[in-house]
Design a protein around this motif. Structure first.
Motif, PDB file in Angstrom:
ATOM      1  N   UNK A  29       6.511   3.506  -6.025  1.00 50.08           N
ATOM      2  CA  UNK A  29       7.269   3.586  -4.769  1.00 50.08           C
ATOM      3  C   UNK A  29       7.122   4.926  -4.040  1.00 50.08           C
ATOM      4  N   UNK A  30       6.104   5.686  -4.346  1.00 48.41           N
ATOM      5  CA  UNK A  30       5.752   6.866  -3.559  1.00 48.41           C
ATOM      6  C   UNK A  30       4.640   6.439  -2.608  1.00 48.41           C
ATOM      7  N   UNK A  31       4.907   6.387  -1.319  1.00 47.67           N
ATOM      8  CA  UNK A  31       3.971   5.736  -0.401  1.00 47.67           C
ATOM      9  C   UNK A  31       2.687   6.516  -0.175  1.00 47.67           C
ATOM     10  N   UNK A  32       1.660   5.784   0.214  1.00 56.14           N
ATOM     11  CA  UNK A  32       0.493   6.427   0.780  1.00 56.14           C
ATOM     12  C   UNK A  32       0.925   7.095   2.089  1.00 56.14           C
ATOM     13  N   UNK A  33       0.121   8.007   2.598  1.00 57.85           N
ATOM     14  CA  UNK A  33       0.547   8.782   3.771  1.00 57.85           C
ATOM     15  C   UNK A  33       0.790   7.897   4.994  1.00 57.85           C
TER      16      UNK A  33
ATOM     17  N   UNK B  77      -6.856   2.520   1.185  1.00 56.07           N
ATOM     18  CA  UNK B  77      -5.861   2.175   0.163  1.00 56.07           C
ATOM     19  C   UNK B  77      -6.527   1.274  -0.882  1.00 56.07           C
ATOM     20  N   UNK B  78      -6.386   1.522  -2.173  1.00 52.26           N
ATOM     21  CA  UNK B  78      -5.417   2.400  -2.828  1.00 52.26           C
ATOM     22  C   UNK B  78      -5.935   3.795  -3.172  1.00 52.26           C
ATOM     23  N   UNK B  79      -7.034   4.210  -2.537  1.00 54.17           N
ATOM     24  CA  UNK B  79      -7.570   5.540  -2.809  1.00 54.17           C
ATOM     25  C   UNK B  79      -7.040   6.579  -1.823  1.00 54.17           C
ATOM     26  N   UNK B  80      -6.226   6.147  -0.869  1.00 57.03           N
ATOM     27  CA  UNK B  80      -5.681   7.067   0.133  1.00 57.03           C
ATOM     28  C   UNK B  80      -4.712   8.049  -0.512  1.00 57.03           C
ATOM     29  N   UNK B  81      -4.483   9.179   0.171  1.00 57.86           N
ATOM     30  CA  UNK B  81      -3.571  10.199  -0.320  1.00 57.86           C
ATOM     31  C   UNK B  81      -2.129   9.707  -0.267  1.00 57.86           C
ATOM     32  N   UNK B  82      -1.341  10.154  -1.227  1.00 63.18           N
ATOM     33  CA  UNK B  82       0.081   9.844  -1.230  1.00 63.18           C
ATOM     34  C   UNK B  82       0.843  10.877  -0.385  1.00 63.18           C
TER      35      UNK B  82
ATOM     36  N   UNK C 266      -5.678  -2.632  -9.831  1.00 66.59           N
ATOM     37  CA  UNK C 266      -5.301  -1.861 -11.015  1.00 66.59           C
ATOM     38  C   UNK C 266      -4.817  -0.471 -10.652  1.00 66.59           C
ATOM     39  N   UNK C 267      -5.491   0.170  -9.679  1.00 70.46           N
ATOM     40  CA  UNK C 267      -5.072   1.501  -9.251  1.00 70.46           C
ATOM     41  C   UNK C 267      -3.703   1.462  -8.585  1.00 70.46           C
ATOM     42  N   UNK C 268      -3.448   0.416  -7.815  1.00 73.69           N
ATOM     43  CA  UNK C 268      -2.168   0.288  -7.131  1.00 73.69           C
ATOM     44  C   UNK C 268      -1.025   0.119  -8.126  1.00 73.69           C
ATOM     45  N   UNK C 269      -1.340  -0.464  -9.287  1.00 72.00           N
ATOM     46  CA  UNK C 269      -0.320  -0.713 -10.295  1.00 72.00           C
ATOM     47  C   UNK C 269      -0.172   0.418 -11.304  1.00 72.00           C
ATOM     48  N   UNK C 270      -1.031   1.432 -11.196  1.00 74.28           N
ATOM     49  CA  UNK C 270      -1.063   2.471 -12.226  1.00 74.28           C
ATOM     50  C   UNK C 270       0.261   3.203 -12.361  1.00 74.28           C
TER      51      UNK C 270
END
Length: 395
Positions: A288-292, A299-304, A11-15
C-alpha cells in the motif's frame, strides 16, 4: 514471452505482501514508541547537517540538501520535532524545535505563494497546540491574513502560483492542505472570513478538480477575470489525465480535514470517494505504498513515493474516525498496513544513515527529474503524524 513478462510484473507487485508475511509484526504500541525513540536519535544526526538560516529538505548522493525558508517545505522540520517532543519530552528536541521556529518566523508575512499553511501551521500550529504560547497563536493568525491575500473572488479560490508563461491563475490540489490554517484561525478567535474562504475554495475544487471516479487533476488554470477554467493539467504527475499519487493524498487529507471543521456531509462523501479510489486501484501495491503516479509508465518497476504513503496513512486514520462498520475497518486497516510497510526495512532508514531522515524512497517531481527516490522532510512529518494519531485514537 508476454505471459512471462506479465507474470514477473505480477510477482513484483505482490512482493510487498510476501516480505510483510515473512516478518513478524511488532504490536503497534511498541512500534510507535520505538519509532519516536528512533526519531529522537536520528534527528540529532539531521540537525548537524543544517546550515544556519536554512531548513532541511532531502539527502542525495551523500550530500544534505537544505533550502531557503521561503521554500514550501520549510515548516515540516519544526513540525516533526514538535511531534517527537510531544511523545518523548526530550528537552534537546524541544530546543531544536524552538530554534527551527525562529528560523522561519518571518514567513508570517510572506505572500509569494499559497503554501503558508504548510510553512506556518505544520510548524507553529503544532507548537501552539503543545505549548499554548500566545505568541505562536499570533503568528498563525498573521499567516492566515497573508494567505488570504491570494484569494481571487472571481475564481472563488486561493491562487497557488503566480502568473507565468505557463499559467494565468493556477490552483493545485495541494492547496487543500493550506485550508486547515484558515479554518483553525477563524474557529479560534480570528476573522470568520478565513473559514469562508476555505469553504468556498473547497467547493470550487470539488467542482473543477475531480473526475467521476474521484481522482484529481493536479492543476486547474483559471481566467482570473471571469473564473472560467482554461485547462486542466499536471506539473508533477505522469500526464494531464493521470492520478498523481501525492495529489490524491492531498485531496484525501484535505476533504477529511474540511469535514472535521464543518461537518458538511459533502466533504465526507468526497473524502470517502477518494479513499476508495486509492485503496481499490489495481496499481496500488500490496504493501500500500503507491508508485509515484497511479498511471506511471513502467509499473511495477516505477519508483515508489513513501511521502504519499505516509500522507495517506495519516489521512485514513482520521477518516476512519468519521466512518462506521466495514468502511471504518477498511480505512484503519489500510493505514496500519502503510505504517507497518514504512517502518520496515524496505523504506525505513538505519540509525545514522540517510542524512538523518527517517524514511527512504520518496519521489518529489519525477517529470522534472527532481527528488527521485530520496528522503523528503514531509514524508517524515506525515509518518510521525500518522504514528501520533494512531496512538491517540486507537490505543
Amino acid at each position: 514471452m508476454m505471459k512471462k513478462i506479465n507474470l514477473a510484473a505480477t510477482l513484483l507487485l505482490l512482493i510487498g505482501s510476501v516480505s510483510c508475511a515473512q516478518s513478524p509484526k511488532k504490536p503497534m504500541a511498541q512500534l510507535i514508541n520505538d519509532e519516536f525513540k528512533f526519531a529522537t536519535d536520528q534527528y540529532q544526526v539531521l540537525a548537524k547537517n543544517i546550515p544556519a538560516g536554512k531548513t532541511p529538505q532531502s539527502f542525495d548522493k551523500g550530500k544534505s540538501i537544505n533550502y531557503d525558508i521561503k521554500w514550501w517545505c520549510s515548516g515540516f522540520y519544526s513540525g516533526s520535532l514538535w511531534y517527537i517532543y510531544e511523545q518523548t519530552k526530550d528537552e534537546g528536541i524541544k530546543q531544536e524545535a524552538e530554534a527551527a521556529l525562529k528560523t522561519i518566523e518571518s514567513n508570517q508575512t510572506y505572500t509569494g505563494n499559497h503554501d503558508l499553511g504548510f510553512m506556518m501551521y505544520c510548524s507553529f500550529g503544532n507548537a501552539y497546540r503543545i505549548t499554548g504560547k500566545p505568541e505562536y497563536k499570533a503568528i498563525i493568525q498573521r499567516s492566515a491574513e497573508s494567505l488570504a491575500t491570494r484569494y481571487r473572488p472571481a475564481v472563488k479560490s486561493i491562487q497557488s502560483w503566480n502568473k507565468s508563461k505557463l499559467w494565468e491563475c493556477p490552483v493545485i490540489i495541494d492547496n487543500m492542505m493550506n485550508l486547515e490554517m484558515m479554518n483553525w484561525v477563524s474557529d479560534n478567535g480570528g476573522n470568520p472570513k478565513y473559514k469562508e474562504i476555505a469553504i468556498t475554495h473547497a467547493n470550487t475544487t470539488i467542482k473543477n478538480h475531480f473526475r467521476p471516479d474521484f481522482s484529481s487533476y493536479h492543476v486547474v488554470d483559471y481566467n482570473p477575470q471571469t473564473g472560467e477554467v482554461i485547462r486542466k493539467a499536471t506539473w508533477q504527475g505522469a500526464a494531464n489525465c493521470s492520478a498523481w499519487s501525492r495529489g490524491q493524498g492531498w485531496a484525501l487529507y484535505g476533504y477529511t480535514m474540511m469535514y472535521r471543521f464543518t461537518k458538511d456531509e459533502a466533504y465526507l462523501k468526497q473524502a470517502k470517494g477518494i479513499a476508495h479510489f486509492i485503496l481499490n486501484h489495481p496499481n496500488l501495491p500490496a504493501d500500500k505504498i503507491p508508485f509515484w503516479d497511479f498511471d506511471a509508465q513502467g509499473i511495477p518497476f516505477a519508483k515508489r513515493d513513501a511521502s504519499a504513503g505516509a500522507l495517506m496513512a495519516s489521512a485514513l486514520l482520521e477518516l476512519a474516525q468519521y466512518t462506521k462498520g466495514n468502511e471504518k475497518t477498511e480505512f484503519k486497516s489500510a493505514a496500519e498496513t502503510m505504517i507497518y510497510s514504512l517502518s520496515g526495512s524496505a523504506y525505513h532508514a538505519k540509525l545514522g544513515e540517510n542524512g538523518g531522515f527517517l524514511l527512504m524512497h520518496s519521489t518529489g517531481a519525477y517529470p522534472l527529474n527532481s527528488e527521485i527516490d530520496v528522503p523528503l522532510i514531509y514524508a517524515d512529518y506525515y509518518y510521525l503524524e500518522a504514528l501520533a494519531r494512531y496512538k491517540k485514537w486507537y490505543l
